[in-house]
Design a protein around this motif. Structure first.
Motif, PDB file in Angstrom:
ATOM      1  N   GLY A 121       0.789  -1.227   0.000  1.00  0.00           N
ATOM      2  CA  GLY A 121       0.000   0.000   0.000  1.00  0.00           C
ATOM      3  C   GLY A 121       0.819   1.274   0.000  1.00  0.00           C
ATOM      4  N   SER A 122       2.076   1.192  -0.433  1.00  0.00           N
ATOM      5  CA  SER A 122       2.894   2.402  -0.499  1.00  0.00           C
ATOM      6  C   SER A 122       2.371   3.324  -1.605  1.00  0.00           C
ATOM      7  N   VAL A 123       2.463   4.642  -1.358  1.00  0.00           N
ATOM      8  CA  VAL A 123       1.950   5.638  -2.314  1.00  0.00           C
ATOM      9  C   VAL A 123       3.020   6.714  -2.506  1.00  0.00           C
ATOM     10  N   GLY A 141       1.258   0.867   5.154  1.00  0.00           N
ATOM     11  CA  GLY A 141       0.828   0.700   6.539  1.00  0.00           C
ATOM     12  C   GLY A 141       0.775   1.985   7.338  1.00  0.00           C
ATOM     13  N   GLU A 142       1.241   3.102   6.773  1.00  0.00           N
ATOM     14  CA  GLU A 142       1.189   4.380   7.498  1.00  0.00           C
ATOM     15  C   GLU A 142      -0.250   4.889   7.578  1.00  0.00           C
ATOM     16  N   VAL A 143      -0.516   5.651   8.629  1.00  0.00           N
ATOM     17  CA  VAL A 143      -1.797   6.354   8.759  1.00  0.00           C
ATOM     18  C   VAL A 143      -1.509   7.829   8.512  1.00  0.00           C
ATOM     19  N   PRO A 192      -4.158  -3.611  10.403  1.00  0.00           N
ATOM     20  CA  PRO A 192      -2.931  -2.920  10.844  1.00  0.00           C
ATOM     21  C   PRO A 192      -1.948  -2.640   9.708  1.00  0.00           C
ATOM     22  N   GLY A 193      -1.948  -3.460   8.655  1.00  0.00           N
ATOM     23  CA  GLY A 193      -0.986  -3.263   7.565  1.00  0.00           C
ATOM     24  C   GLY A 193      -1.521  -2.407   6.439  1.00  0.00           C
ATOM     25  N   THR A 194      -2.722  -1.879   6.578  1.00  0.00           N
ATOM     26  CA  THR A 194      -3.336  -1.078   5.511  1.00  0.00           C
ATOM     27  C   THR A 194      -2.908   0.383   5.604  1.00  0.00           C
ATOM     28  N   THR A 195      -2.509   0.947   4.479  1.00  0.00           N
ATOM     29  CA  THR A 195      -2.205   2.376   4.418  1.00  0.00           C
ATOM     30  C   THR A 195      -3.522   3.133   4.494  1.00  0.00           C
ATOM     31  N   THR A 196      -3.620   4.046   5.438  1.00  0.00           N
ATOM     32  CA  THR A 196      -4.890   4.736   5.662  1.00  0.00           C
ATOM     33  C   THR A 196      -4.729   6.242   5.508  1.00  0.00           C
ATOM     34  N   SER A 228      -2.301  10.429  13.813  1.00  0.00           N
ATOM     35  CA  SER A 228      -1.804   9.831  12.569  1.00  0.00           C
ATOM     36  C   SER A 228      -0.274   9.828  12.581  1.00  0.00           C
ATOM     37  N   ASP A 229       0.322   8.921  11.803  1.00  0.00           N
ATOM     38  CA  ASP A 229       1.791   8.876  11.720  1.00  0.00           C
ATOM     39  C   ASP A 229       2.334  10.186  11.172  1.00  0.00           C
ATOM     40  N   ARG A 230       1.647  10.697  10.141  1.00  0.00           N
ATOM     41  CA  ARG A 230       1.998  12.010   9.591  1.00  0.00           C
ATOM     42  C   ARG A 230       0.720  12.710   9.138  1.00  0.00           C
ATOM     43  N   ILE A 231       0.800  14.021   9.068  1.00  0.00           N
ATOM     44  CA  ILE A 231      -0.354  14.832   8.661  1.00  0.00           C
ATOM     45  C   ILE A 231       0.052  15.722   7.491  1.00  0.00           C
ATOM     46  N   ILE A 232      -0.795  15.758   6.448  1.00  0.00           N
ATOM     47  CA  ILE A 232      -0.566  16.632   5.293  1.00  0.00           C
ATOM     48  C   ILE A 232      -1.465  17.850   5.441  1.00  0.00           C
TER      49      ILE A 232
END
Length: 581
Positions: free
Chosen positions: A333-335, A363-365, A521-525, A538-542
């Motif tokens: 699920g990498s983008v 897997g990142e949120v 848990p392994g899904t990119t959200t 979240s792991d990171r915020i845009i």
């Protein structure tokens, strides 16, 4: 025109047999209709005038048999014409629907939803009616006219010359009617699209209309469009109405001339009484065939506009296509966004999203925040390729999304929108859109994660509860939770939540996010949120601003360094504090 006819004929399909048999039965009916006046002339000349009862009975029996056979041929031609036209319309609707299903959002935007509905209903019905007339009346009328002219010529050459002057007059009149009426019919169907749009908007937003007491305004809007249709259609029909007086003038002219000249020929013994009667019959057949022909042309004239509109849809190529050798497997699920620019108008001068660059690990949120119109939704819609980038590239699992098979890509990307749609059917049926093979236990599990199981259990029929169109018999928050559960059933590699918890309280929102972390848990959200509380863990915020990525970081990093994020956070914290004061 040739291309349009070819495109439509391709949809006859398995109904070719009925389409061919119909003209054969029509031909048989026409031949008998031509023979009957001839037999009548013989009965008058050889039976009635001579007082020969035996001849009268014989010709009468022949007439009876011919009439019965003609009736059978007529009934069969009508039956097969109905089957062929209904089947043709069915195939056409199916083809249109399949075509529309393959359209991208930009294709649908180009036509508009209301216009596509009109094309699949009213326009297809018009083409169906025209097709039935073409394979029946458009075959019958010319045959009747040609055979009747030939028979009239064989009876008396001089009388048959009358038709040579009348037929061109009718043809010129009909051509003038078609020329002036066609533009008006074109305009009518464009207004029909507008009418359907008004009705669709009103019914979908009926709660808003009633809550703002705008019924009168909506009535006036509908009446205005309806009046436009009335005026335009009346104008078109008034032009078409000239067809009937032109035809009547031709009929009466022919009858008067044949009566006047025919009487002289009968007195001069160059024409028998029976032949004169048959001439009258052939005259009526010729002119009635022209009448039917003109009626067919009017229907075809209306259908021509509809056919052009249908062909536009059938000829429309989707903006989104698989390449020659697509990829079917998505590694993870990498983008990655590589200098992505996007314009809804496909114009680099009118960009909605500008120079987006980011790399998301599988897997990142990822939280996304920004003001209205900052292109948050536009950004995430490029991931499942709902639109194609105007410039740059979007990669999923290390490959450009344009290299993937569309179905395979979208199977691995679940989207939950703010205004999601539920379909008419049970809750179970709606949930299984996410996974057709899901068991009842699977449904209950994901509904518990989405905090939907509690309110479902309160319904008398629980998971078998029927939802109305659009899910209008459940609240906004309930609808959102059902849509989240539906998305979780897919177990996608990428999950996009586009402000999809806006209608639920903060506690429920938190429970949903905690449940999702455990379930996938392994899904990119990707979480688009108006509330900072929905995205701060979240792991990171845009942070988005006016179509640009203003900053990317954790909640603490952005709170320390980004002005837009600080303002959003402080305004919400202040509002929260005031509410609890």
């Amino acid at each position: 025109m040739g291309y349009m006819i070819k495109k439509l004929i391709a949809n006859i399909g398995v109904y070719k047999k009925e389409s061919i048999i119909t003209p054969l039965y029509v031909t048989g009916e026409v031949i008998l209709d031509i023979i009957i006046p001839l037999v009548m002339a013989m009965m008058i000349d050889n039976g009635i005038e001579k007082g020969d009862t035996k001849a009268i009975l014989m010709y009468g029996a022949i007439l009876f048999v011919c009439a019965i056979i003609a009736l059978f041929f007529g009934a069969m031609s009508g039956r097969y014409a109905a089957v062929a036209s209904a089947g043709f319309a069915k195939n056409l609707r199916d083809q249109l629907f399949v075509r529309i299903q393959g359209f991208s959002f930009s294709n649908i935007d180009r036509f508009s939803t209301s216009s596509l509905i009109t094309r699949m209903t009213t326009d297809v019905t018009n083409v169906q009616n025209a097709y039935q007339m073409i394979i029946r009346l458009l075959v019958r009328s010319p045959l009747i006219m040609i055979f009747s002219l030939a028979m009239a010529y064989s009876i008396n050459k001089d009388l048959s010359l009358i038709y040579l002057g009348v037929v061109p007059f009718l043809m010129i009149g009909l051509a003038a009617v078609i020329y002036f009426a066609h533009p008006n019919f074109n305009k009518v169907f464009r207004i029909y699209d507008k009418l359907n749009n008004v009705v669709q908007e009103n019914l979908q937003g009926i709660r808003v209309v009633k809550s703002y007491v705008r019924e009168k305004h909506e009535d006036e809007k509908f009446k205005s469009v309806s009046k436009d249709i009335y005026k335009t259609f009346s104008k078109a029909q008034s032009i078409v109405a000239f067809n009937n007086p032109i035809l009547q003038f031709a009929v009466y002219t022919c009858m008067l001339l044949i009566s006047w000249l025919g009487a002289k020929f009968v007195v001069g013994s160059t024409l028998t009484t029976g032949e004169l009667v048959s001439m009258f019959t052939y005259t009526m057949q010729i002119l009635m065939s022209l009448n039917m022909l003109s009626m067919v042309f009017v229907i075809v004239l209306i259908a021509r506009t509809s056919a052009e509109r249908i062909t536009e849809v059938l000829s429309e190529e989707s903006d989104l296509k698989n390449n020659a050798d697509p990829l079917y497997e998505i590694a993870d699920g990498s983008v990655r966004f590589n200098d992505v620019c996007f314009s809804y108008a496909n114009d680099l001068e009118k960009l909605a999203l500008m120079h987006a660059n980011m790399e998301i690990k599988s897997g990142e949120v990822i939280g996304i925040v920004g003001g209205t119109g900052s292109s948050k939704s536009t950004l995430v819609q490029l991931i499942p390729r709902l639109y194609d980038v105007t410039k740059g590239s979007v990669e999923v699992g290390g490959h450009d999304v344009r290299n993937y098979d569309l179905k395979s890509l979208r199977d691995q990307v679940s989207m939950v929108l703010q205004n999601n749609v539920l379909f008419t059917g049970s809750i179970k049926e709606n949930l299984r859109w996410g996974n057709e093979e899901a068991t009842d236990e699977d449904l209950i599990r994901v509904c518990k994660i989405a905090q939907a199981d509690s309110f479902i259990q309160e319904f008398p029929d629980k998971y078998d509860t029927m939802l109305s169109q659009g899910g209008n018999n459940v609240s906004g928050g309930q609808k959102q939770r059902l849509c989240i559960a539906r998305a979780l059933l897919k177990k996608p590699k990428i999950l996009i939540l586009d402000d999809s918890t806006s209608a639920v309280d903060t506690k429920t929102d938190r429970l949903i996010r905690e449940g999702m972390r455990q379930e996938i848990p392994g899904t990119t959200t990707f979480i688009i949120g108006q509330r900072v509380s929905s995205i701060q863990d979240s792991d990171r915020i845009i942070v988005m601003d006016k179509g640009l990525i203003d900053a990317i970081g954790t909640h603490d990093e952005l709170l320390a360094s980004n002005q837009i994020y600080q303002e959003v956070y402080e305004s919400q914290e202040k509002g929260f504090g005031e509410e609890n004061a």
